[in-house]
Design an enzyme around this catalytic site. Structure first.
Site, short mmCIF file in Angstrom:
data_model
loop_
_atom_site.label_atom_id
_atom_site.label_comp_id
_atom_site.label_asym_id
_atom_site.label_seq_id
_atom_site.Cartn_x
_atom_site.Cartn_y
_atom_site.Cartn_z
N ASP A 65 -10.06 -36.75 -31.20
CA ASP A 65 -10.25 -35.49 -31.93
C ASP A 65 -11.36 -34.76 -31.19
O ASP A 65 -12.53 -35.17 -31.24
CB ASP A 65 -10.64 -35.78 -33.38
CG ASP A 65 -10.91 -34.49 -34.15
OD1 ASP A 65 -10.85 -33.39 -33.55
OD2 ASP A 65 -11.20 -34.59 -35.35
N TYR A 158 -9.65 -16.26 -32.52
CA TYR A 158 -9.14 -16.99 -31.35
C TYR A 158 -9.73 -16.39 -30.07
O TYR A 158 -10.18 -17.11 -29.18
CB TYR A 158 -7.61 -16.87 -31.36
CG TYR A 158 -6.87 -17.58 -30.26
CD1 TYR A 158 -6.52 -18.93 -30.37
CD2 TYR A 158 -6.47 -16.90 -29.11
CE1 TYR A 158 -5.81 -19.56 -29.37
CE2 TYR A 158 -5.76 -17.52 -28.11
CZ TYR A 158 -5.42 -18.85 -28.24
OH TYR A 158 -4.70 -19.48 -27.24
N1 LIG Z 1 1.00 -21.04 -25.65
C1 LIG Z 1 0.37 -19.94 -25.26
O1 LIG Z 1 0.95 -18.84 -25.18
C2 LIG Z 1 -1.07 -20.01 -24.83
C3 LIG Z 1 -1.62 -18.90 -24.20
C4 LIG Z 1 -2.94 -18.94 -23.80
C5 LIG Z 1 -3.69 -20.08 -24.02
N2 LIG Z 1 -3.12 -21.14 -24.65
C6 LIG Z 1 -3.97 -22.31 -24.85
O2 LIG Z 1 -3.34 -23.42 -24.27
C7 LIG Z 1 -3.76 -24.61 -24.94
C8 LIG Z 1 -2.54 -25.46 -25.26
O3 LIG Z 1 -1.70 -24.72 -26.11
P1 LIG Z 1 -0.13 -24.97 -26.22
O4 LIG Z 1 0.48 -23.64 -26.33
O5 LIG Z 1 0.32 -25.93 -25.19
O6 LIG Z 1 -0.09 -25.61 -27.69
P2 LIG Z 1 0.58 -26.93 -28.30
O7 LIG Z 1 0.46 -26.76 -29.77
O8 LIG Z 1 1.92 -27.15 -27.72
O9 LIG Z 1 -0.39 -28.08 -27.80
C9 LIG Z 1 -1.72 -28.20 -28.26
C10 LIG Z 1 -2.08 -29.67 -28.31
O10 LIG Z 1 -3.46 -29.78 -28.69
C11 LIG Z 1 -3.55 -30.88 -29.59
N3 LIG Z 1 -4.72 -30.74 -30.46
C12 LIG Z 1 -4.95 -29.79 -31.40
N4 LIG Z 1 -6.12 -30.02 -32.01
C13 LIG Z 1 -6.66 -31.13 -31.42
C14 LIG Z 1 -7.86 -31.86 -31.61
N5 LIG Z 1 -8.77 -31.50 -32.55
N6 LIG Z 1 -8.10 -32.94 -30.83
C15 LIG Z 1 -7.18 -33.32 -29.89
N7 LIG Z 1 -6.02 -32.68 -29.69
C16 LIG Z 1 -5.77 -31.59 -30.44
C17 LIG Z 1 -2.26 -30.83 -30.41
O11 LIG Z 1 -1.97 -32.07 -31.03
C18 LIG Z 1 -1.24 -30.45 -29.34
O12 LIG Z 1 -0.67 -31.59 -28.74
C19 LIG Z 1 -4.56 -24.16 -26.16
O13 LIG Z 1 -5.94 -24.23 -25.88
C20 LIG Z 1 -4.14 -22.71 -26.31
O14 LIG Z 1 -5.11 -21.94 -26.96
C21 LIG Z 1 -1.83 -21.14 -25.06
#
Ligand SMILES: NC(=O)c1ccc[n+]([C@@H]2O[C@H](COP(=O)([O-])OP(=O)(O)OC[C@H]3O[C@@H](n4cnc5c(N)ncnc54)[C@H](O)[C@@H]3O)[C@@H](O)[C@H]2O)c1
Length: 252
Positions: A65, A158
């Protein structure tokens, strides 16, 4: 497949899903052993199984976490105990903003988004740096966002966290460059993952059409390729950047 990262060890938080999963797999395809860390044990173990089956690379899962400093320290210790060291880290675990608009955003939303998306990155950098400073080398990439570079309506909390990630990245990049550690950030635009599906639901494809000049969502692999490059020696003179990987969204 170019095995340019053969013999190295990569740590990926949020490796159970989306961008983190794709990056863990991309590291493995380039020969690195991968530590997949996530709160989601089932998803994290699935990523490890995929790597072991398809990528001819070693992988392990650590449940973490990132909001809990002790849990993060244990993650780094487990990685080093099992694979000997950490050469590259991608601090990526994150959650979406739940608010429709800043003025109705709740304290619970603020606390959750800040603790995972900003404080979580800080915890991870501290524990990784403790290890990398002893080793005298390493590469860290933090996952920010387009929302870390520009203001995005309905994404204020965010966006504040993601702007903070870039602040942490730049300060640490300057502080630790001369000690052999390169630190950078990626700033993805809209990527097709569970996070964006949860955040935007049925609106997602309409948003994708106007989100950037390419008129489409990114696939997670397109972000993963940038992260692997930033961690590789091919980016040896790249320090403290916040690299947009957004289909041109922030160019206009
Ligand atoms: N998807 C997008 O369009 C996008 C764009 C810009 C930035 N991001 C960033 O990319 C990163 C990944 O996002 P994603 O889209 O792959 O999302 P996702 O939901 O597919 O993956 C996020 C992962 O983080 C894990 N997670 C969440 N809280 C946690 C915690 N407290 N401890 C450990 N693990 C934790 C979740 O279990 C999940 O596996 C994030 O930081 C997000 O803000 C995403």
């Amino acid at each position: 497949m170019d095995r340019k990262l053969g013999g190295k060890v990569a740590l990926v938080t949020g490796g159970a899903s989306g961008i983190g999963r794709a990056t863990a797999i991309a590291f493995a395809h380039t020969g690195a052993a991968v530590v997949v860390a996530d709160a989601d044990a089932a998803g994290g173990r699935e990523t490890v199984e995929f790597i072991e089956t398809h990528c001819d690379a070693r992988a392990m899962f650590v449940q973490v976490d990132v909001t809990d400093a002790d849990s993060v320290k244990t993650m780094v210790r487990s990685a080093v105990d099992s694979f000997g060291r950490i050469d590259m880290a991608f601090n990526n675990a994150g959650v979406p903003d739940r608010a429709a608009s800043l003025h109705v955003s709740t304290q619970e939303n603020w606390d959750r988004v800040m603790s995972v998306n900003l404080e979580g990155v800080w915890h991870c950098m501290k524990a990784e740096l403790d290890h990398m400073l002893v080793a005298g080398k390493g590469a860290i990439v933090n996952n920010s966002s387009r929302s870390g570079l520009v203001g995005v309506p309905s994404d204020g909390v965010y966006g504040a966290a993601k702007h903070g990630v870039i602040g942490l990245t730049k300060a640490a990049a300057i502080e630790f460059a001369a000690r052999g550690i390169r630190i950078n950030a990626v700033c993805p635009g809209l990527v097709e993952t569970a996070l964006t599906r949860a955040r935007f639901g049925d609106e997602l494809s309409a948003r994708a059409a106007t989100a950037n000049p390419l008129g489409r969502l990114a696939q997670p692999e397109e972000i993963a390729n940038a992260v692997v490059w930033l961690c590789s020696d091919a980016a040896s003179f790249v320090v403290g950047v916040a690299l947009p990987v957004d289909g041109g969204a922030t160019a206009r």
